[in-house]
Design an enzyme around this catalytic site. Structure first.
Site, mmCIF file in Angstrom:
data_model
loop_
_atom_site.group_PDB
_atom_site.id
_atom_site.type_symbol
_atom_site.label_atom_id
_atom_site.label_comp_id
_atom_site.label_asym_id
_atom_site.label_seq_id
_atom_site.Cartn_x
_atom_site.Cartn_y
_atom_site.Cartn_z
ATOM 1 N N LYS A 34 0.845 -1.203 0.000
ATOM 2 C CA LYS A 34 0.000 0.000 0.000
ATOM 3 C C LYS A 34 0.879 1.250 0.000
ATOM 4 O O LYS A 34 2.088 1.167 0.223
ATOM 5 C CB LYS A 34 -0.922 -0.022 1.221
ATOM 6 C CG LYS A 34 -0.197 0.198 2.540
ATOM 7 C CD LYS A 34 -1.109 0.001 3.730
ATOM 8 C CE LYS A 34 -0.319 0.150 5.017
ATOM 9 N NZ LYS A 34 -1.020 -0.398 6.182
ATOM 10 N N TYR A 295 17.489 30.458 3.800
ATOM 11 C CA TYR A 295 16.450 31.277 4.407
ATOM 12 C C TYR A 295 16.778 31.617 5.855
ATOM 13 O O TYR A 295 17.206 30.759 6.629
ATOM 14 C CB TYR A 295 15.116 30.527 4.391
ATOM 15 C CG TYR A 295 14.429 30.550 3.051
ATOM 16 C CD1 TYR A 295 14.035 31.749 2.470
ATOM 17 C CD2 TYR A 295 14.174 29.365 2.364
ATOM 18 C CE1 TYR A 295 13.400 31.767 1.232
ATOM 19 C CE2 TYR A 295 13.534 29.371 1.133
ATOM 20 C CZ TYR A 295 13.145 30.577 0.579
ATOM 21 O OH TYR A 295 12.521 30.601 -0.631
HETATM 22 C C1 PLP Z 1 -0.155 -1.319 6.899
HETATM 23 C C2 PLP Z 1 -0.743 -2.518 7.505
HETATM 24 C C3 PLP Z 1 0.069 -3.614 7.848
HETATM 25 C C4 PLP Z 1 1.584 -3.595 7.737
HETATM 26 O O1 PLP Z 1 2.161 -2.985 8.865
HETATM 27 P P1 PLP Z 1 3.766 -2.927 9.017
HETATM 28 O O2 PLP Z 1 3.944 -2.376 10.377
HETATM 29 O O3 PLP Z 1 4.253 -2.003 7.952
HETATM 30 O O4 PLP Z 1 4.286 -4.290 8.837
HETATM 31 C C5 PLP Z 1 -0.561 -4.745 8.327
HETATM 32 N N1 PLP Z 1 -1.898 -4.803 8.465
HETATM 33 C C6 PLP Z 1 -2.710 -3.761 8.158
HETATM 34 C C7 PLP Z 1 -4.171 -3.893 8.333
HETATM 35 C C8 PLP Z 1 -2.161 -2.592 7.681
HETATM 36 O O5 PLP Z 1 -2.952 -1.562 7.387
#
Ligand code: PLP
Length: 401
Positions: A34, A295
């Site tokens: 994601k 800046y």
């Molecule tokens: C993003 C997510 C993960 C992964 O988490 P990490 O800490 O990056 O391993 C697992 N489960 C769900 C539901 C998530 O949204």
């Protein structure tokens, strides 16, 4: 292109293998891609993970899932070899069409979502079609999911009579996976057990999968106990167990809390950062003692210096908290294998670094903004955040190396 992200295929595969080995044969690892694979480029990472053997990929919404399907196709991963794709966040009305047409598997927890999905299945596939769904249980995050109890029973009763959808998995998400000995995790475990029992009582089966846990779950001091718990819970209802891992794939992990916890940490010690965010020197100049940089003149040269100009700034995801003043050293980049400190404020598209001690630098030379020698953990520490936010914030095109 003023900067780019190099994704190490070797390291991504190695991190994935490390996780797979750590959870053992009986539990699967869903590879989370994601948020554009945490800023690494989902189109680049998803095919690598698929070829490495990932059975499941995780995305946030339908559009991400569609893009991942396309990338897998373009990378020559045959349809029957493609991983299943779990849509972990919104599966509301606007996503239902995409979920069905791209063969994605949605996480659901409300009747309304499922009605949208059922309608899309009917429209797309006709009378015989059924869509597998994963039911999320809210065991303590109060974010998504249905809480165990009356609400869950009602939902299960409805789902059982819904001919277009089939329960293929039941999942939950831990709120404090990096906390060693977390009582919250124990409470969540108990609630999840109750939910699984309710599914069985309703005459349903969780189908193929029972999943919980993220990267930290695989690697804190309770990992063995939590993984054994998950596996036996899944087995008790004839399902397979799975953890969902994101950040560890990319070579990072949350620090275990509390800090002095002794952990075996076999996973985190072996992880290697996958992202090298690079740019090139676009200008060089000498300044004299007393000259100020950037800046608000927050940096004044105390001696003659040679400065290199980089075409990246906070608009690209280089955090402004990495600015360096005389009072407070900031972040650094890596130039020819050596640290070049950021001097003055990081601005929107430009940053100045000190290359006084690296005299051979020329315009056009490559600079590592983030990667070996200056990691997302380093940036996160300076920016008072977590590595997740640093890598997700990088806005540059990625390529596989
Ligand atoms: C993003 C997510 C993960 C992964 O988490 P990490 O800490 O990056 O391993 C697992 N489960 C769900 C539901 C998530 O949204």
């Amino acid at each position: 292109m003023t900067s780019w992200v190099e994704v190490s295929e070797r390291r991504l595969r190695a991190n994935y293998r490390l996780l797979v080995d750590a959870v053992g044969d009986e539990t699967a690892v869903l590879a989370v891609v994601k948020a554009n694979a945490y800023g690494h480029g989902a189109g680049v990472c998803a095919p690598v993970l698929a070829k490495a053997g990932a059975e499941w990929l995780g995305v946030a919404d339908g559009d991400e899932g569609a893009a991942v399907r396309q990338a897998l196709q373009a990378a020559g991963v045959a349809h029957e070899d493609q991983p299943r794709i779990l849509v972990m966040c919104s599966s509301q009305g606007e996503d239902a069409e995409t979920v069905v047409s791209c063969g994605l598997t949605p996480v659901v927890w409300e009747q309304q979502q499922m009605e949208y999905l059922a309608a899309a299945v009917l429209q797309h596939g006709g009378d015989a079609a059924r869509l597998p769904v994963h039911l999320e249980i809210d065991t303590g995050m109060a974010r998504q999911g249905v809480a165990p109890g009356e609400g869950l029973r009602t939902l299960l009763h409805w789902l059982k009579r819904q001919p277009r959808l089939v329960l293929d998995g039941v999942m939950t998400h831990f709120a404090s996976p990096e906390e060693a000995g977390s009582t919250q995790t124990l409470v969540q475990r108990r609630r999840f057990e109750d939910a699984i029992a309710a599914v069985a009582d309703a005459g349903l089966r969780p189908g193929g999968w029972v999943h919980a846990g993220s990267s930290s779950t695989v690697d804190n001091q309770d990992a063995a106990a939590n993984l054994a718990w998950l596996h036996s819970l899944a087995k008790s209802v004839g399902a397979r167990s799975m953890v969902r891992s994101g950040i560890a794939l990319y070579g990072y992990c949350l620090p275990i809390e509390p800090e002095d916890t002794v952990v075996e940490a076999k996973v985190r010690c072996g992880l290697q950062p996958v992202m090298s965010w690079k740019t090139r020197v676009i200008g060089l100049r000498e300044v004299q003692a007393g000259d100020t940089v950037g800046y608000n003149a927050t940096f004044t040269a105390e001696r003659p210096m040679r400065l290199a100009l980089l075409p990246v700034g906070y608009a690209d995801g280089l955090r402004r908290e990495l600015s360096g003043s005389n009072a407070r050293a900031g972040g650094w980049t890596m130039v020819k294998g050596r640290r070049a400190a950021i001097v003055g404020r990081v601005s929107m598209n430009l940053t100045v670094v000190d290359v006084t001690e690296i005299p051979e630098v020329e315009v056009g030379d490559e600079v590592v903004v983030l990667g070996d020698g200056g990691t997302a953990d380093d940036h996160a520490r300076l920016a008072h955040t977590i590595s997740y936010e640093i890598v997700c914030g990088v806005r540059a095109e990625s390529r596989l190396v």
